[in-house]
Design a protein around this motif. Structure first.
Motif, PDB file in Angstrom:
ATOM      1  N   UNK A   1       0.848  -1.189   0.000  1.00  0.00           N
ATOM      2  CA  UNK A   1       0.000   0.000   0.000  1.00  0.00           C
ATOM      3  C   UNK A   1       0.883   1.237   0.000  1.00  0.00           C
ATOM      4  N   UNK A   2       0.538   2.219  -0.829  1.00  0.00           N
ATOM      5  CA  UNK A   2       1.300   3.454  -0.905  1.00  0.00           C
ATOM      6  C   UNK A   2       1.073   4.300   0.341  1.00  0.00           C
ATOM      7  N   UNK A   3       2.130   4.996   0.763  1.00  0.00           N
ATOM      8  CA  UNK A   3       2.024   5.927   1.873  1.00  0.00           C
ATOM      9  C   UNK A   3       2.165   7.330   1.299  1.00  0.00           C
ATOM     10  N   UNK A   4       1.183   8.174   1.545  1.00  0.00           N
ATOM     11  CA  UNK A   4       1.178   9.537   1.035  1.00  0.00           C
ATOM     12  C   UNK A   4       1.308  10.504   2.207  1.00  0.00           C
ATOM     13  N   UNK A   5       2.308  11.372   2.166  1.00  0.00           N
ATOM     14  CA  UNK A   5       2.470  12.426   3.160  1.00  0.00           C
ATOM     15  C   UNK A   5       1.482  13.549   2.835  1.00  0.00           C
ATOM     16  N   UNK A   6       1.070  14.344   3.841  1.00  0.00           N
ATOM     17  CA  UNK A   6       0.151  15.457   3.552  1.00  0.00           C
ATOM     18  C   UNK A   6       0.817  16.555   2.722  1.00  0.00           C
ATOM     19  N   UNK A   7       0.077  17.107   1.788  1.00  0.00           N
ATOM     20  CA  UNK A   7       0.559  18.224   0.953  1.00  0.00           C
ATOM     21  C   UNK A   7       0.317  19.533   1.680  1.00  0.00           C
ATOM     22  N   UNK A   8       1.067  20.554   1.307  1.00  0.00           N
ATOM     23  CA  UNK A   8       0.887  21.881   1.882  1.00  0.00           C
ATOM     24  C   UNK A   8       0.247  22.813   0.853  1.00  0.00           C
ATOM     25  N   UNK A   9      -0.612  23.685   1.331  1.00  0.00           N
ATOM     26  CA  UNK A   9      -1.289  24.666   0.481  1.00  0.00           C
ATOM     27  C   UNK A   9      -0.545  25.986   0.525  1.00  0.00           C
ATOM     28  N   UNK A  27       5.095  17.481  -3.240  1.00  0.00           N
ATOM     29  CA  UNK A  27       6.486  17.046  -3.316  1.00  0.00           C
ATOM     30  C   UNK A  27       6.461  15.525  -3.267  1.00  0.00           C
ATOM     31  N   UNK A  28       6.831  14.879  -4.357  1.00  0.00           N
ATOM     32  CA  UNK A  28       6.724  13.422  -4.403  1.00  0.00           C
ATOM     33  C   UNK A  28       5.267  13.003  -4.381  1.00  0.00           C
ATOM     34  N   UNK A  77     -20.184  21.019  -2.327  1.00  0.00           N
ATOM     35  CA  UNK A  77     -20.603  20.125  -1.240  1.00  0.00           C
ATOM     36  C   UNK A  77     -20.298  18.656  -1.484  1.00  0.00           C
ATOM     37  N   UNK A  78     -19.362  18.363  -2.381  1.00  0.00           N
ATOM     38  CA  UNK A  78     -18.901  16.995  -2.612  1.00  0.00           C
ATOM     39  C   UNK A  78     -17.460  16.917  -2.120  1.00  0.00           C
ATOM     40  N   UNK A  79     -17.174  15.921  -1.290  1.00  0.00           N
ATOM     41  CA  UNK A  79     -15.810  15.758  -0.804  1.00  0.00           C
ATOM     42  C   UNK A  79     -14.879  15.421  -1.949  1.00  0.00           C
ATOM     43  N   UNK A  80     -13.678  15.961  -1.891  1.00  0.00           N
ATOM     44  CA  UNK A  80     -12.682  15.645  -2.910  1.00  0.00           C
ATOM     45  C   UNK A  80     -11.312  15.576  -2.252  1.00  0.00           C
ATOM     46  N   UNK A  81     -10.610  14.517  -2.600  1.00  0.00           N
ATOM     47  CA  UNK A  81      -9.262  14.260  -2.108  1.00  0.00           C
ATOM     48  C   UNK A  81      -8.328  14.297  -3.302  1.00  0.00           C
ATOM     49  N   UNK A  82      -7.199  14.979  -3.181  1.00  0.00           N
ATOM     50  CA  UNK A  82      -6.240  15.077  -4.277  1.00  0.00           C
ATOM     51  C   UNK A  82      -4.941  14.394  -3.865  1.00  0.00           C
ATOM     52  N   UNK A  83      -4.378  13.612  -4.793  1.00  0.00           N
ATOM     53  CA  UNK A  83      -3.122  12.909  -4.548  1.00  0.00           C
ATOM     54  C   UNK A  83      -2.200  13.083  -5.734  1.00  0.00           C
ATOM     55  N   UNK A  84      -0.929  13.303  -5.450  1.00  0.00           N
ATOM     56  CA  UNK A  84       0.069  13.286  -6.513  1.00  0.00           C
ATOM     57  C   UNK A  84       0.398  11.829  -6.815  1.00  0.00           C
ATOM     58  N   UNK A  86       2.740  11.113  -9.059  1.00  0.00           N
ATOM     59  CA  UNK A  86       4.053  11.195  -9.691  1.00  0.00           C
ATOM     60  C   UNK A  86       5.149  11.221  -8.631  1.00  0.00           C
ATOM     61  N   UNK A  87       6.151  10.368  -8.767  1.00  0.00           N
ATOM     62  CA  UNK A  87       7.275  10.355  -7.836  1.00  0.00           C
ATOM     63  C   UNK A  87       7.958  11.719  -7.785  1.00  0.00           C
ATOM     64  N   UNK A  88       7.975  12.420  -8.914  1.00  0.00           N
ATOM     65  CA  UNK A  88       8.618  13.736  -8.968  1.00  0.00           C
ATOM     66  C   UNK A  88       7.695  14.857  -8.497  1.00  0.00           C
ATOM     67  N   UNK A  89       6.511  14.536  -7.999  1.00  0.00           N
ATOM     68  CA  UNK A  89       5.580  15.519  -7.485  1.00  0.00           C
ATOM     69  C   UNK A  89       4.620  16.019  -8.542  1.00  0.00           C
ATOM     70  N   UNK A  90       3.815  16.990  -8.160  1.00  0.00           N
ATOM     71  CA  UNK A  90       2.801  17.545  -9.052  1.00  0.00           C
ATOM     72  C   UNK A  90       2.438  18.934  -8.556  1.00  0.00           C
TER      73      UNK A  90
END
Length: 127
Positions: A1-9, A27-28, A77-84, A86-90
């Motif tokens: 299972x992939x581990x995703x760190x939290x992104x910063x805004x 980042x990553x 009013x719809x929940x949305x989750x964003x994930x990178x 790409x290993x090089x980030x997005x």
């Protein structure tokens, strides 16, 4: 299972005319947890691949990967989750109208609105 760190805004949205842009730099392989807004908005993928998971309560409505150059709509009013994905980030930009205290669209933002880092939360709320 992939581990995703939290992104910063980016702390303050940029305002151009009556349109605001909030940059999200991944980042990553990072994640922006699911959240909602009281208004629909667009999201533009600038770099990398971003996965958008749309959620209504406990139900996953869709999971879609968007490569750089894509634009998609996030409904109100719809929940949305964003994930990178790409290993090089997005990088993605949330794009939305500047709103007044009642949630209406502002056609000529004031300097106070431009300098207020939390205006978007009080005027239709969300990230």
């Amino acid at each position: 299972m992939d581990v995703f760190e939290p992104a910063e805004l980016e702390p303050i949205p940029d305002v151009f005319g009556n349109v605001a842009r909030r940059r999200i730099r991944f980042v990553g392989r990072q994640i922006l947890p699911a959240h909602t807004h009281n208004f629909a908005h667009g999201h533009i993928v600038i770099r990398g691949v971003i996965r958008c998971t749309m959620i209504d309560g406990e139900n996953v409505l869709s999971v879609t990967d968007y490569p750089a150059g894509s634009m998609f709509e996030v409904p109100a009013k719809i929940g949305h989750q964003l994930q990178s994905m790409s290993e090089e980030g997005a990088e993605g930009w949330c794009v939305f109208a500047v709103r007044d205290e009642d949630g209406g669209v502002v056609y000529e933002p004031t300097e106070d609105q431009r300098a207020d880092r939390f205006w978007h939360e009080r005027r239709g709320g969300g990230l």
